[in-house]
Design an enzyme around this catalytic site. Structure first.
Site, PDB file in Angstrom:
ATOM      1  N   ASP A  12      -2.917  -8.026  -0.460  1.00  0.00           N
ATOM      2  CA  ASP A  12      -2.490  -9.402  -0.257  1.00  0.00           C
ATOM      3  C   ASP A  12      -3.557 -10.113   0.580  1.00  0.00           C
ATOM      4  OD1 ASP A  12      -0.612 -11.641  -0.106  1.00  0.00           O
ATOM      5  OD2 ASP A  12      -0.316 -11.025   1.975  1.00  0.00           O
ATOM      6  N   LEU A  13      -3.522 -11.444   0.632  1.00  0.00           N
ATOM      7  CA  LEU A  13      -4.521 -12.202   1.378  1.00  0.00           C
ATOM      8  C   LEU A  13      -3.928 -12.886   2.610  1.00  0.00           C
ATOM      9  CD1 LEU A  13      -6.538 -13.799  -1.590  1.00  0.00           C
ATOM     10  CD2 LEU A  13      -7.046 -11.718  -0.297  1.00  0.00           C
ATOM     11  N   ASP A  14      -3.139 -13.953   2.399  1.00  0.00           N
ATOM     12  CA  ASP A  14      -2.590 -14.721   3.522  1.00  0.00           C
ATOM     13  C   ASP A  14      -1.694 -13.857   4.396  1.00  0.00           C
ATOM     14  OD1 ASP A  14      -3.849 -17.043   2.632  1.00  0.00           O
ATOM     15  OD2 ASP A  14      -2.135 -17.648   1.406  1.00  0.00           O
ATOM     16  N   ASP A 181       1.776  -8.002   3.831  1.00  0.00           N
ATOM     17  CA  ASP A 181       2.593  -8.246   5.025  1.00  0.00           C
ATOM     18  C   ASP A 181       4.047  -8.551   4.734  1.00  0.00           C
ATOM     19  OD1 ASP A 181       3.044 -11.570   5.511  1.00  0.00           O
ATOM     20  OD2 ASP A 181       1.562 -10.972   4.041  1.00  0.00           O
TER      21      ASP A 181
END
Length: 228
Positions: A12-14, A181
Site C-alpha cells: 500500500d502507499l498512503d 496499514d
C-alpha cells in the site's frame, strides 16, 4: 509469525510509505491559494473546509466514482466554480495544482532504506486506492509496477484488484505478501484473494485486535522479518 515462502510483495502507499494527511492539507492550501489568484469568486465562496465538504458531497452523490478520487475531486471543483460564477473550465488547471502538491510527500524515516533492501530481494508492486504516482513521488526505481483503483476500476478490499496485481507479477496469490496499514482494505481484502498479509501498525504493533492477524511495526521491521 510464520510466513510461507514468498516471491513478491505488494505494498500500500498512503499511510504505509508516507503519512497522507499532511500532504492533503498542503495540497488543499495550494489549491485554495491558486483559486484566490485565478478564480476569486470561488475562493471567496468556498474556503478549504467548504471545498472539502463539497468533495464529500460529490462523492456521496456519485458512488460509482468511489474508486476514482481524481474524478471526484475534479467534479467537485467544477461544481464549486460553476456555483460561484467562475469558468468551470479552470477545474483542470486547479486540480493540477492540487495534484502536484499532493505528491510532495514526506516518507516515513525508514522507508527509503527499507525499500532498497526489500527491492534487492523481491519484486515490489504498489497497490493503492489512492491516486499517488510512485514515479512522481520518486520511488519508481524500487517498484516493478503499480496498480490503482482508478486504473483498474475497482478498489481494495475487492479481491479482484489483488488477483490482478499477482497476475502482473507473474505469481500465484499465495506466493505474494501484501503489506498495508488498513485492516479491512489491506489485510482482509488481500486474505480474501489468497495472499499472505502483514498489517503495518506504526502506533501499536503489539496490540492484536483479532486472532490470526500478524503485524509489523514499520518497513525496516518488515525487511528484518524477511531477512533482507
Amino acid at each position: 509469525m510464520k510466513l510461507a515462502p514468498i516471491r513478491a510483495l505488494t505494498l500500500d502507499l498512503d499511510d504505509t510509505l508516507w503519512p497522507i494527511a499532511p500532504a492533503i492539507l498542503r495540497a488543499e492550501a495550494a489549491l485554495h491559494g491558486w483559486l484566490v489568484d485565478n478564480a476569486p469568486a470561488t475562493a471567496a465562496a468556498f474556503d478549504i473546509v467548504a471545498l472539502r465538504k463539497l468533495r464529500d458531497e460529490v462523492g456521496r452523490a456519485e458512488p460509482q466514482w468511489a474508486h476514482d478520487l481524481t474524478r471526484v475531486r475534479l467534479e467537485s471543483l467544477r461544481v464549486a466554480l460553476r456555483r460561484a460564477g467562475d469558468d468551470e473550465a479552470l477545474a483542470d488547471a486547479a486540480f493540477e495544482v492540487f495534484f502536484a502538491a499532493r505528491h510532495e510527500v514526506e516518507l516515513y524515516p525508514e522507508v527509503l532504506a527499507a525499500l532498497q533492501r526489500l527491492s534487492a530481494a523481491y519484486p515490489l508492486f504498489a497497490l493503492s486506492n489512492g491516486n499517488a504516482d510512485i514515479a512522481r513521488v520518486g520511488l519508481g526505481p524500487w517498484f516493478r509496477g503499480a496498480l490503482s483503483a482508478r486504473e483498474f476500476g475497482i478498489g481494495k478490499p475487492d479481491p479482484r484488484i489483488f488477483i490482478e496485481a499477482c497476475r502482473r507479477l507473474g505469481c500465484e496469490a499465495g506466493e505474494v505478501l501484501h503489506v498495508g496499514d488498513d485492516l479491512e482494505l489491506d489485510v482482509l481484502g488481500a486474505q480474501s484473494a489468497g495472499l499472505q498479509t502483514l498489517w503495518l501498525r506504526r502506533e501499536d504493533c503489539a496490540a492484536l485486535p483479532r486472532d490470526g492477524v500478524a503485524t509489523v511495526a514499520c518497513l525496516r521491521s518488515l525487511a528484518d522479518t524477511l531477512g533482507c
